[in-house]
Design an enzyme around this catalytic site. Sequence first.
Site, PDB file in Angstrom:
ATOM      1  N   THR A  73      46.096  42.988  45.653  1.00  0.00           N
ATOM      2  CA  THR A  73      47.319  43.330  46.543  1.00  0.00           C
ATOM      3  C   THR A  73      48.528  42.832  45.787  1.00  0.00           C
ATOM      4  O   THR A  73      49.456  43.715  45.810  1.00  0.00           O
ATOM      5  CB  THR A  73      47.035  42.092  47.763  1.00  0.00           C
ATOM      6  OG1 THR A  73      45.904  42.511  48.420  1.00  0.00           O
ATOM      7  CG2 THR A  73      48.114  42.162  48.632  1.00  0.00           C
ATOM      8  N   ASN A 109      37.612  51.709  49.603  1.00  0.00           N
ATOM      9  CA  ASN A 109      36.831  50.468  49.910  1.00  0.00           C
ATOM     10  C   ASN A 109      36.027  50.404  51.247  1.00  0.00           C
ATOM     11  O   ASN A 109      34.968  49.881  51.647  1.00  0.00           O
ATOM     12  CB  ASN A 109      37.658  49.222  50.205  1.00  0.00           C
ATOM     13  CG  ASN A 109      39.033  49.515  51.011  1.00  0.00           C
ATOM     14  OD1 ASN A 109      39.525  50.584  51.101  1.00  0.00           O
ATOM     15  ND2 ASN A 109      39.135  48.662  52.092  1.00  0.00           N
ATOM     16  N   GLN A 128      38.014  48.460  43.775  1.00  0.00           N
ATOM     17  CA  GLN A 128      36.623  48.580  43.942  1.00  0.00           C
ATOM     18  C   GLN A 128      35.772  49.348  42.728  1.00  0.00           C
ATOM     19  O   GLN A 128      34.561  49.264  42.661  1.00  0.00           O
ATOM     20  CB  GLN A 128      36.482  49.441  45.215  1.00  0.00           C
ATOM     21  CG  GLN A 128      37.003  48.805  46.347  1.00  0.00           C
ATOM     22  CD  GLN A 128      36.154  47.706  46.883  1.00  0.00           C
ATOM     23  OE1 GLN A 128      34.684  47.738  46.693  1.00  0.00           O
ATOM     24  NE2 GLN A 128      36.409  46.896  47.992  1.00  0.00           N
ATOM     25  N   SER A 186      40.939  43.857  40.725  1.00  0.00           N
ATOM     26  CA  SER A 186      40.644  42.493  41.446  1.00  0.00           C
ATOM     27  C   SER A 186      39.477  41.764  40.867  1.00  0.00           C
ATOM     28  O   SER A 186      38.680  42.164  40.450  1.00  0.00           O
ATOM     29  CB  SER A 186      40.244  42.916  43.012  1.00  0.00           C
ATOM     30  OG  SER A 186      39.840  41.853  43.546  1.00  0.00           O
ATOM     31  N   HIS A 238      37.463  39.430  42.440  1.00  0.00           N
ATOM     32  CA  HIS A 238      36.263  38.781  43.362  1.00  0.00           C
ATOM     33  C   HIS A 238      35.438  40.022  43.833  1.00  0.00           C
ATOM     34  O   HIS A 238      34.570  39.710  44.734  1.00  0.00           O
ATOM     35  CB  HIS A 238      36.829  37.913  44.549  1.00  0.00           C
ATOM     36  CG  HIS A 238      37.510  38.804  45.756  1.00  0.00           C
ATOM     37  ND1 HIS A 238      37.296  39.137  46.873  1.00  0.00           N
ATOM     38  CD2 HIS A 238      38.740  39.211  45.477  1.00  0.00           C
ATOM     39  CE1 HIS A 238      38.145  39.607  47.608  1.00  0.00           C
ATOM     40  NE2 HIS A 238      39.171  39.796  46.751  1.00  0.00           N
ATOM     41  N   THR A 247      52.215  29.901  36.426  1.00  0.00           N
ATOM     42  CA  THR A 247      51.416  29.645  35.558  1.00  0.00           C
ATOM     43  C   THR A 247      50.152  30.485  35.827  1.00  0.00           C
ATOM     44  O   THR A 247      49.460  30.512  36.971  1.00  0.00           O
ATOM     45  CB  THR A 247      50.890  27.968  35.609  1.00  0.00           C
ATOM     46  OG1 THR A 247      51.918  27.092  35.468  1.00  0.00           O
ATOM     47  CG2 THR A 247      49.677  27.570  34.655  1.00  0.00           C
ATOM     48  N   CYS A 274      37.244  47.855  68.268  1.00  0.00           N
ATOM     49  CA  CYS A 274      37.177  46.369  68.810  1.00  0.00           C
ATOM     50  C   CYS A 274      37.011  45.633  67.620  1.00  0.00           C
ATOM     51  O   CYS A 274      37.510  44.436  68.070  1.00  0.00           O
ATOM     52  CB  CYS A 274      35.880  46.394  69.612  1.00  0.00           C
ATOM     53  SG  CYS A 274      35.568  47.214  71.219  1.00  0.00           S
TER      54      CYS A 274
END
Lengths: 167, 457
Positions: free
Chosen positions: B128, B207, B235, B255, B257, B295, B381
Amino acid sequence: MLKLAAKRLTAGTASFQAASPASSFVAVGRRFYHERVVDHYNNPRNVGSFEKDEAGIGTGLVGAPACGDVMKLQIKVDDETGKIVDARFKTFGCGSAIASSSVATEWVKGKQMEEVLSIKNSEIAKHLSLPPVKLHCSMLAEDAIKAAVKDYETKRASANGNGKVST
Amino acid sequence: MTSKILASNLRHHLTRSARILSRRQSLSTATAAAADSPQPYEDAAGITMKGVKISGRPLYLDVQATSPVDPRVLDAMLPFFVSRYGNPHSRTHFYGWESDEAVERARSQVAVLIGASPKEIVFTSGATESNNISIKGVMHFYKDKKKHVITTQTEHKCVLDSCRHLQQEGFDVTYLPVESDGLVDLEKLKAAIRPDTGLVSVMAVNNEIGVVQPLEEIGKICKEFNVPFHTDAAQALGKIPIDVEKWNVSLMSLSGHKIYGPKGVGALYLRRRPRIRVEPQMNGGGQERGIRSGTVPTPLAVGMGAACELAMKEMDYDERRISKLQERLLNGIRDKIDGVVVNGSMERRYAGNLNLSFAYVEGESLLMGLKEVAVSSGSACTSASLEPSYVLRALGVDEDMAHTSIRFGIGRFTTENEIDRAVELTVKQVEKLREMSPLYEMVKEGINIKEIQWAQH
């Protein structure tokens, strides 16, 4: 025995305590299924259909697939007394929608048709502890009840009209 | 005596409620009620969470949301938490030097995976942040001459939101539509490029639906028109082969993770020849070549580097294994129920992402039933608003089908047993919900649902 009495007393306050965190979280809009909603989802009452053209059946079909919610509520009415003897539902929608319509079928059974028109969506929402974002599900359930009753009335009126003509 | 028992019971109940209150945490993911949460109530027969009882932790099939940290990555990270804990920017002592060395090693591990030089990698807090730096940073730097950005309608929210922010500042943004298979039309892209286009941003692997965009062709077009090309490869990293030269990218967001690394770290690739310049979004001491002050979190960077190295070695094997599992999942479900639609192109897709729509069944109710499987949905929803997923809408999926989609994610640690069990549970729930569905009933009777006039409210 004293301890038992004490426990029962405090259980009263504990459940009150348990209820308020739930409602305060519900107000904040966190995702949380009330156990009643889960129960209705796992053990739905009155799923099914009646024959649409059978006498004494009113069918209410409300909602739209585009919105993600469609409810079909059917009531079986006793012609003489005007009492709803049985109800069935089928729903395309989220867990709250399924639960709302399931509750609606439970509540209309055994009531008079005029009585069920006064069932409010806020009552259904309160019974299921629906969060604000799910209130439209209970709204739809109320609409479904009204639509079913209206359908039954329309069918009966036209049946009476036909009956008069045929005899 | 009675009052003492009463008081102690009351105290016990009140403190228990207080503890329960402090434990509740918010969940924003769309996974079933059995989603991860701290301290569930565990009893002998299973776990109870939010009024739902399940027999154990659910199967994890949501790898696109995040992935478990590979134990080997964790092993690499741990020393940097407790013994080699220096700040990599401390130049005056041994702790700083060893920390810096570890960060540089991690940097080259990341660079090797994408075919870049370590000097072109900047560590950030995640994809992000990298996306923000790419889009806002590039456009702000070149704002005198370049006013236009091109992106697609299926980008990640952070890209779309950065573009919206730029629009509010006065830039022009073109959101390219996608075809029904999720791929960008290259002719439309060519037609959209203007003399003052400063950036083209197209994500590598989506994604939500898992389609792989034709990046080499887009890179060629951008080279032809001399427009910087940014891609969000969060991704894609470690899953499909990436080569920044072949794709002609100027900027790439990565990214940690999503590739079995730690959360909280990512990277940004910035091309040096020809040099792309950005305005930094984080001001401070000028770390990371002035692009991103702050850092560098050594353990996290080391973790990301280790994850990249593992991905380099295991990419092929993972890909073959995951493809087989995807086939097993899809065929397993299709064998037992009909009305299953795959969203997005089947050919140009990453195998580990399977987005399925089940006709006549609503997504959230399906998720509620799939308590023992952690998956995600594109249903209205399940998002905070009542809008179905914008990605599915951009594909042109009918609104009623958009409400029914489920995304299955298959990863390095997914086993055949998990897939089989997921198939079994999904089929069971879909059948149960179809029994309850008025639409399915109508279709079975031969009524065309599209013809009905719905009573809207």
